[in-house]
Scaffold this motif. Structure first.
Motif, mmCIF file in Angstrom:
data_model
loop_
_atom_site.group_PDB
_atom_site.id
_atom_site.type_symbol
_atom_site.label_atom_id
_atom_site.label_comp_id
_atom_site.label_asym_id
_atom_site.label_seq_id
_atom_site.Cartn_x
_atom_site.Cartn_y
_atom_site.Cartn_z
ATOM 1 N N MET B 75 0.847 -1.202 0.000
ATOM 2 C CA MET B 75 0.000 0.000 0.000
ATOM 3 C C MET B 75 0.873 1.239 0.000
ATOM 4 N N ASP B 76 1.942 1.194 0.789
ATOM 5 C CA ASP B 76 2.835 2.345 0.906
ATOM 6 C C ASP B 76 3.531 2.633 -0.426
ATOM 7 N N CYS B 77 3.748 1.582 -1.210
ATOM 8 C CA CYS B 77 4.429 1.744 -2.506
ATOM 9 C C CYS B 77 3.436 1.889 -3.655
ATOM 10 N N GLN B 78 2.189 2.153 -3.331
ATOM 11 C CA GLN B 78 1.125 2.298 -4.332
ATOM 12 C C GLN B 78 0.936 1.065 -5.203
ATOM 13 N N ARG B 79 1.284 -0.114 -4.668
ATOM 14 C CA ARG B 79 0.999 -1.345 -5.403
ATOM 15 C C ARG B 79 -0.248 -1.973 -4.784
ATOM 16 N N THR B 80 -1.378 -1.321 -4.990
ATOM 17 C CA THR B 80 -2.598 -1.813 -4.365
ATOM 18 C C THR B 80 -3.010 -3.174 -4.930
ATOM 19 N N ASP B 81 -2.527 -3.497 -6.133
ATOM 20 C CA ASP B 81 -2.848 -4.818 -6.693
ATOM 21 C C ASP B 81 -2.255 -5.930 -5.825
ATOM 22 N N ILE B 82 -0.982 -5.768 -5.453
ATOM 23 C CA ILE B 82 -0.335 -6.767 -4.595
ATOM 24 C C ILE B 82 -0.994 -6.789 -3.223
ATOM 25 N N ALA B 83 -1.256 -5.586 -2.686
ATOM 26 C CA ALA B 83 -1.883 -5.495 -1.369
ATOM 27 C C ALA B 83 -3.216 -6.233 -1.365
ATOM 28 N N MET B 84 -3.967 -6.043 -2.446
ATOM 29 C CA MET B 84 -5.282 -6.681 -2.536
ATOM 30 C C MET B 84 -5.143 -8.207 -2.502
ATOM 31 N N ASP B 85 -4.151 -8.751 -3.235
ATOM 32 C CA ASP B 85 -3.929 -10.200 -3.226
ATOM 33 C C ASP B 85 -3.667 -10.697 -1.808
ATOM 34 N N GLY B 101 -9.877 -6.834 9.030
ATOM 35 C CA GLY B 101 -10.806 -5.742 8.737
ATOM 36 C C GLY B 101 -10.084 -4.408 8.633
ATOM 37 N N ARG B 102 -9.160 -4.195 9.537
ATOM 38 C CA ARG B 102 -8.361 -2.962 9.508
ATOM 39 C C ARG B 102 -7.581 -2.858 8.197
ATOM 40 N N LEU B 103 -7.005 -3.992 7.786
ATOM 41 C CA LEU B 103 -6.227 -4.004 6.541
ATOM 42 C C LEU B 103 -7.094 -3.624 5.354
ATOM 43 N N GLU B 104 -8.308 -4.172 5.368
ATOM 44 C CA GLU B 104 -9.257 -3.841 4.300
ATOM 45 C C GLU B 104 -9.493 -2.342 4.248
ATOM 46 N N GLY B 105 -9.707 -1.751 5.414
ATOM 47 C CA GLY B 105 -9.910 -0.303 5.495
ATOM 48 C C GLY B 105 -8.716 0.441 4.939
ATOM 49 N N MET B 106 -7.533 -0.032 5.314
ATOM 50 C CA MET B 106 -6.321 0.641 4.857
ATOM 51 C C MET B 106 -6.149 0.536 3.351
ATOM 52 N N LEU B 107 -6.574 -0.603 2.810
ATOM 53 C CA LEU B 107 -6.473 -0.792 1.362
ATOM 54 C C LEU B 107 -7.368 0.194 0.619
ATOM 55 N N VAL B 108 -8.584 0.331 1.112
ATOM 56 C CA VAL B 108 -9.505 1.288 0.500
ATOM 57 C C VAL B 108 -8.930 2.708 0.623
ATOM 58 N N GLU B 109 -8.338 2.957 1.789
ATOM 59 C CA GLU B 109 -7.698 4.240 2.043
ATOM 60 C C GLU B 109 -6.572 4.490 1.031
ATOM 61 N N ALA B 110 -5.775 3.456 0.804
ATOM 62 C CA ALA B 110 -4.634 3.585 -0.101
ATOM 63 C C ALA B 110 -5.083 3.907 -1.525
ATOM 64 N N LYS B 111 -6.287 3.447 -1.841
ATOM 65 C CA LYS B 111 -6.809 3.745 -3.176
ATOM 66 C C LYS B 111 -7.382 5.149 -3.243
ATOM 67 N N GLY B 112 -7.407 5.833 -2.109
ATOM 68 C CA GLY B 112 -7.872 7.223 -2.096
ATOM 69 C C GLY B 112 -9.355 7.378 -1.824
ATOM 70 N N SER B 113 -10.069 6.272 -1.556
ATOM 71 C CA SER B 113 -11.506 6.396 -1.274
ATOM 72 C C SER B 113 -11.700 6.603 0.228
ATOM 73 N N TYR B 114 -11.439 7.811 0.659
ATOM 74 C CA TYR B 114 -11.446 8.074 2.097
ATOM 75 C C TYR B 114 -12.822 7.873 2.726
ATOM 76 N N GLU B 115 -13.861 8.244 1.979
ATOM 77 C CA GLU B 115 -15.194 8.122 2.546
ATOM 78 C C GLU B 115 -15.541 6.655 2.809
ATOM 79 N N ASP B 116 -15.244 5.807 1.813
ATOM 80 C CA ASP B 116 -15.522 4.371 1.978
ATOM 81 C C ASP B 116 -14.700 3.793 3.125
ATOM 82 N N ALA B 117 -13.436 4.210 3.192
ATOM 83 C CA ALA B 117 -12.575 3.709 4.261
ATOM 84 C C ALA B 117 -13.149 4.101 5.617
ATOM 85 N N ASP B 118 -13.603 5.337 5.705
ATOM 86 C CA ASP B 118 -14.166 5.806 6.966
ATOM 87 C C ASP B 118 -15.384 4.973 7.365
#
Lengths: 203, 315
Positions: B75-85, B101-118
């Motif tokens: 997520m930190d390296c913007q490789r959300t594809d790997i993070a998702m796997d 569950g927290r990781l899922e939130g962070m993944l959504v966050e990493a994609k920039g969807s802050y509202e969904d993450a929240d």
């Protein structure tokens, strides 16, 4: 101080400030621009001094750095001509208050002072395009004493890089992870054996 | 913070791993233990273990820890594809897990969807209102969006919750202490960006009260006071630079410089009217001597600049 101010930044000064920001990806960075007024009143920025990557709004380290920078470059006939800043957040493209206030201080002693803000979007686009223009925004003080972005169609001055191939060299430095070697004044205060003049960076 | 010896060991291991000398797993464990952020390296070396079923199965139960570590690095390296796997593997193994569950939130966050993450975080908080990681994520998210006032509101709420939740233990061991302190420290940093130095000074006062022997807090407090300026603040700044020197055995360069800066500024303001000034100049010359000694030893090429600086500050 109208829209006719011209700035020319040297390759090493330019690359060093971008690398400084890349080294500290998760924090704001700042530094000082060194130069002199050259031919045809062009302000030549010949070097950049990386200052800080933490607690940027605090005075002690800034004052110390300015004393030492002026001492070092004064003997070479150069002085502080501006300031650079990289924002903490990737998508933050605004010139913040801290940057403006430090710029104000420099402006007091050097009325043509320039403030350079790193533009992450332009930096990101660099490998794709063949742009020759610097990946920064720049600001000068207008007649009403506010910082105004330059380089637009309505004037506000011009900022160019002295060496046209600088962006290619910059990309080289990025891919070879040269940013790891950049030392700023903060690093020096933590370990004085580290040299903030970065003498070996481009050798 | 990472100690000097630990950092040397970390860097040694890192270059060993980078050059194919083995020790990958040991390196990844050390990164976790020291809580350092070397995401590009973690992603590279962690992924190579995960992609090698032989190496992976050797880890036993630690395999899942590695999936988590690599997910966050990705997520930190913007490789959300790997993070998702990685997150998918963990979801399959641990359905209903809060940690995943927290990781899922962070993944959504990493994609920039802050509202969904929240929304995800709020859902998780319903069952676990005191989860410190989630509260911290929400604070960080406000900050990432440039919403500093919301970040401070959330930070205050978080502090309330954590004090309540650890209050019983507070008197015995203070297990939440370090976390709490680091949050306070974080709170100090936000106002500094806003030039709300007085608020920052207050936060550092609290920190010094809680942990009176941490030199870092004394130094930061002194720096803030110096920045605010005025005779009283400068005098206090000088006191705290002095205590920093005391707590570090004279090894802190910033504090030594701080003495010189604040003495000089006080001298300018009082212009010899102050009786304490004599004592002040004595302290200043002691600090100057210590600086000169240190520069001679470790940074001799900068000695002329130091001498000029000290001269400049003596006036």
């Amino acid at each position: 101080m109208g829209g006719e101010l011209k700035y020319e930044i040297g390759q090493n000064a330019y690359i060093k400030l971008v690398l400084h920001a890349l080294k500290h990806k998760t924090s704001s960075v700042n530094g000082i621009l060194i130069g002199r007024i050259g031919k045809d009143d062009v302000i030549e920025i010949s070097d950049s001094i990386p200052l800080s990557h933490s607690q940027i709004g605090l005075l002690p380290a800034l004052e110390l750095a300015l004393i030492q920078i002026e001492e070092h470059y004064g003997s070479q006939g150069m002085s502080v001509v501006g300031y650079y800043h990289g924002n903490e957040r990737y998508d933050d493209v605004e010139l913040g208050n801290v940057a403006k206030r430090i710029g104000d201080q420099i402006h007091k002693y050097f009325p043509q002072a320039v403030v350079i803000l790193l533009d992450n979007k332009k930096l990101e686009a660099l490998p794709k395009g063949k742009g020759l223009s610097p990946v920064v925004k720049f600001y000068t003080k207008d007649a009403s004493k506010t910082w105004r972005q330059g380089g637009g169609s309505d004037g506000g001055g011009r900022l160019t890089i002295r060496e046209p191939s600088s962006n290619i060299v910059l990309l080289d430095c990025i891919s070879s992870e040269k940013w790891q070697e950049v030392v700023d004044f903060d690093d020096h205060l933590d370990d004085i054996s580290k040299d903030w003049l970065n003498p070996g960076l481009f050798k | 913070m990472v100690g000097a010896t630990e950092e040397v060991e970390l860097n040694r291991l890192e270059s060993q791993v980078d050059n194919g000398g083995g020790g990958d797993w040991k390196y990844l464990c050390l990164v976790r233990k020291l809580k350092v952020r070397r995401s590009d390296k973690v992603l590279k070396h962690g992924l190579s273990i995960l992609n090698d079923s032989k190496k992976r199965s050797k880890l036993g139960g630690e395999e899942w820890t590695l999936y988590e570590q690599v997910a966050i690095a990705a997520m930190d390296c913007q490789r959300t594809d790997i993070a998702m796997d990685c997150v998918k593997v963990l979801q399959k193994k641990f359905p209903e897990s809060l940690r995943v569950g927290r990781l899922e939130g962070m993944l959504v966050e990493a994609k920039g969807s802050y509202e969904d993450a929240d929304n995800i975080y709020e859902g998780l908080l319903e069952d676990n209102p005191l989860d410190q990681v989630i509260h911290k994520r929400r604070i960080a998210m406000s900050k990432a969006q440039g919403n500093i006032s919301e970040a401070i509101t959330r930070l205050n709420k978080y502090l309330e919750i954590s004090v309540v939740s650890v209050s019983d233990l507070w008197q015995i061991m203070m297990p939440g202490e370090n976390l709490l302190k680091s949050m306070f420290h974080y709170k100090c940093e936000i106002p500094v960006k806003f030039h709300e130095y007085k608020q920052a000074a207050f936060c550092y006062e609290e920190l010094i009260l809680c942990q009176p022997t941490v030199p870092l807090y004394h130094l930061a407090y002194a720096d803030v006071l110096y920045t605010i300026g005025g005779l009283e603040n400068l005098q206090n700044a000088k006191k705290y630079y002095t205590s920093t020197i005391d707590l570090t055995g004279g090894k802190n360069i910033r504090a030594l410089y701080g003495i010189c800066l604040s003495s000089s500024a006080i001298g300018q303001l009082t212009k010899g009217r102050n009786k304490e000034e004599k004592e002040g100049t004595e302290l200043q010359s002691l600090a100057a001597t210590a600086l000169e000694k240190d520069y001679k030893k470790r940074s001799s090429n900068k000695l002329p600049l130091l001498t000029a600086t000290l001269k400049n500050l003596k006036l």
